[in-house]
Scaffold this motif. Structure first.
Motif, mmCIF file in Angstrom:
data_model
loop_
_atom_site.group_PDB
_atom_site.id
_atom_site.type_symbol
_atom_site.label_atom_id
_atom_site.label_comp_id
_atom_site.label_asym_id
_atom_site.label_seq_id
_atom_site.Cartn_x
_atom_site.Cartn_y
_atom_site.Cartn_z
ATOM 1 N N ASP A 72 0.792 -1.231 0.000
ATOM 2 C CA ASP A 72 0.000 0.000 0.000
ATOM 3 C C ASP A 72 0.823 1.280 0.000
ATOM 4 O O ASP A 72 0.284 2.369 0.131
ATOM 5 C CB ASP A 72 -0.974 0.037 1.193
ATOM 6 N N GLU A 73 2.122 1.174 -0.136
ATOM 7 C CA GLU A 73 2.976 2.363 -0.172
ATOM 8 C C GLU A 73 3.509 2.558 -1.592
ATOM 9 O O GLU A 73 4.041 1.622 -2.205
ATOM 10 C CB GLU A 73 4.151 2.210 0.808
ATOM 11 N N LEU A 74 3.357 3.779 -2.121
ATOM 12 C CA LEU A 74 3.812 4.086 -3.469
ATOM 13 C C LEU A 74 5.326 3.929 -3.548
ATOM 14 O O LEU A 74 6.063 4.549 -2.792
ATOM 15 C CB LEU A 74 3.409 5.516 -3.860
ATOM 16 N N GLU A 75 5.774 3.092 -4.473
ATOM 17 C CA GLU A 75 7.196 2.816 -4.641
ATOM 18 C C GLU A 75 7.784 3.502 -5.873
ATOM 19 O O GLU A 75 8.919 3.932 -5.871
ATOM 20 C CB GLU A 75 7.385 1.303 -4.731
ATOM 21 N N ASN A 76 6.961 3.587 -6.937
ATOM 22 C CA ASN A 76 7.443 4.152 -8.192
ATOM 23 C C ASN A 76 6.238 4.640 -8.991
ATOM 24 O O ASN A 76 5.143 4.101 -8.861
ATOM 25 C CB ASN A 76 8.209 3.098 -8.978
ATOM 26 N N GLU A 77 6.475 5.646 -9.831
ATOM 27 C CA GLU A 77 5.397 6.187 -10.644
ATOM 28 C C GLU A 77 5.987 6.708 -11.944
ATOM 29 O O GLU A 77 7.058 7.304 -11.952
ATOM 30 C CB GLU A 77 4.702 7.316 -9.872
ATOM 31 N N TRP A 78 5.297 6.449 -13.063
ATOM 32 C CA TRP A 78 5.740 7.005 -14.333
ATOM 33 C C TRP A 78 4.555 7.276 -15.235
ATOM 34 O O TRP A 78 3.452 6.805 -14.997
ATOM 35 C CB TRP A 78 6.788 6.119 -15.002
ATOM 36 N N MET A 79 4.814 8.037 -16.289
ATOM 37 C CA MET A 79 3.807 8.393 -17.279
ATOM 38 C C MET A 79 4.303 7.904 -18.633
ATOM 39 O O MET A 79 5.484 8.050 -18.950
ATOM 40 C CB MET A 79 3.594 9.903 -17.296
ATOM 41 N N MET A 80 3.392 7.315 -19.410
ATOM 42 C CA MET A 80 3.761 6.763 -20.705
ATOM 43 C C MET A 80 2.891 7.380 -21.804
ATOM 44 O O MET A 80 1.672 7.435 -21.670
ATOM 45 C CB MET A 80 3.585 5.241 -20.689
ATOM 46 N N PHE A 81 3.552 7.810 -22.863
ATOM 47 C CA PHE A 81 2.895 8.360 -24.041
ATOM 48 C C PHE A 81 3.066 7.339 -25.169
ATOM 49 O O PHE A 81 4.184 7.089 -25.612
ATOM 50 C CB PHE A 81 3.533 9.690 -24.447
ATOM 51 N N THR A 82 1.958 6.736 -25.593
ATOM 52 C CA THR A 82 2.006 5.689 -26.605
ATOM 53 C C THR A 82 1.513 6.236 -27.941
ATOM 54 O O THR A 82 0.427 6.799 -28.025
ATOM 55 C CB THR A 82 1.153 4.478 -26.171
ATOM 56 N N PHE A 83 2.338 6.053 -28.949
ATOM 57 C CA PHE A 83 2.029 6.483 -30.305
ATOM 58 C C PHE A 83 1.689 5.271 -31.157
ATOM 59 O O PHE A 83 1.959 4.131 -30.775
ATOM 60 C CB PHE A 83 3.231 7.217 -30.915
ATOM 61 N N ILE A 84 1.146 5.523 -32.334
ATOM 62 C CA ILE A 84 0.875 4.475 -33.309
ATOM 63 C C ILE A 84 1.297 4.992 -34.676
ATOM 64 O O ILE A 84 1.190 6.195 -34.953
ATOM 65 C CB ILE A 84 -0.617 4.046 -33.282
ATOM 66 N N SER A 85 1.815 4.084 -35.510
ATOM 67 C CA SER A 85 2.267 4.492 -36.840
ATOM 68 C C SER A 85 2.270 3.280 -37.777
ATOM 69 O O SER A 85 2.454 2.144 -37.330
ATOM 70 C CB SER A 85 3.680 5.077 -36.765
#
Length: 150
Positions: A72-85
């Motif tokens: 229950d403790e936040l260990e890591n966080e990230w944001m992902m931007f997914t493209f398509i082509s």
């Protein structure tokens, strides 16, 4: 918060994926943004670094946040931007430091070993023209706790 860019490249009903050696899971080629880059500059650079292919006009298909928890403790966080082509230039590299590159039939994506949330991302992106937004929570063992997408 770390920022990641990646791109789903489709050619002849196949998607180029990267099988990572650590878990044997498949992932979309990409990686970490560098300071001062736009997300589009980052995805073009990262994709080229892993595949030797230069993306042409990648379209933003999804924006996601990921939170990793330990007890229950936040260990890591990230944001992902997914493209398509479906357009790129160059020839696929024979060696990638990050794992094995493979053109996988779209019909097999749902059965490949990968993070559970990635299956959900593929379900939305491959069947929608609109940009999808989502958030995913995982244990530090990469078990999906919960997710929301719209």
């Amino acid at each position: 918060m770390q920022r990641i860019t990646n791109c789903i490249v489709i050619k002849d009903d196949h998607i180029l994926l990267l099988q990572k050696p650590s878990r044997g899971w498949y992932a979309i080629p990409g990686g970490k943004m560098e300071q001062g880059e736009t997300i589009q500059e980052s995805v073009v650079r990262e994709y080229w670094e892993e595949t030797a292919l230069t993306l042409a006009n990648p379209r933003l298909a999804g924006v996601f946040t990921f939170s990793i928890f330990q007890h229950d403790e936040l260990e890591n966080e990230w944001m992902m931007f997914t493209f398509i082509s479906d357009t790129y230039h160059g020839q696929l590299t024979e060696h990638c430091d990050e794992g094995e590159l493979e053109w996988v039939p779209i019909s097999r994506i749902h059965s490949l070993p990968m993070a559970e949330g990635d299956h959900k991302i593929f379900e939305h992106i491959l069947h929608s023209e609109s940009t999808v937004f989502g958030t995913f929570s995982y244990t530090n063992e990469m078990e999906l706790i919960e997710y929301r997408m719209n």
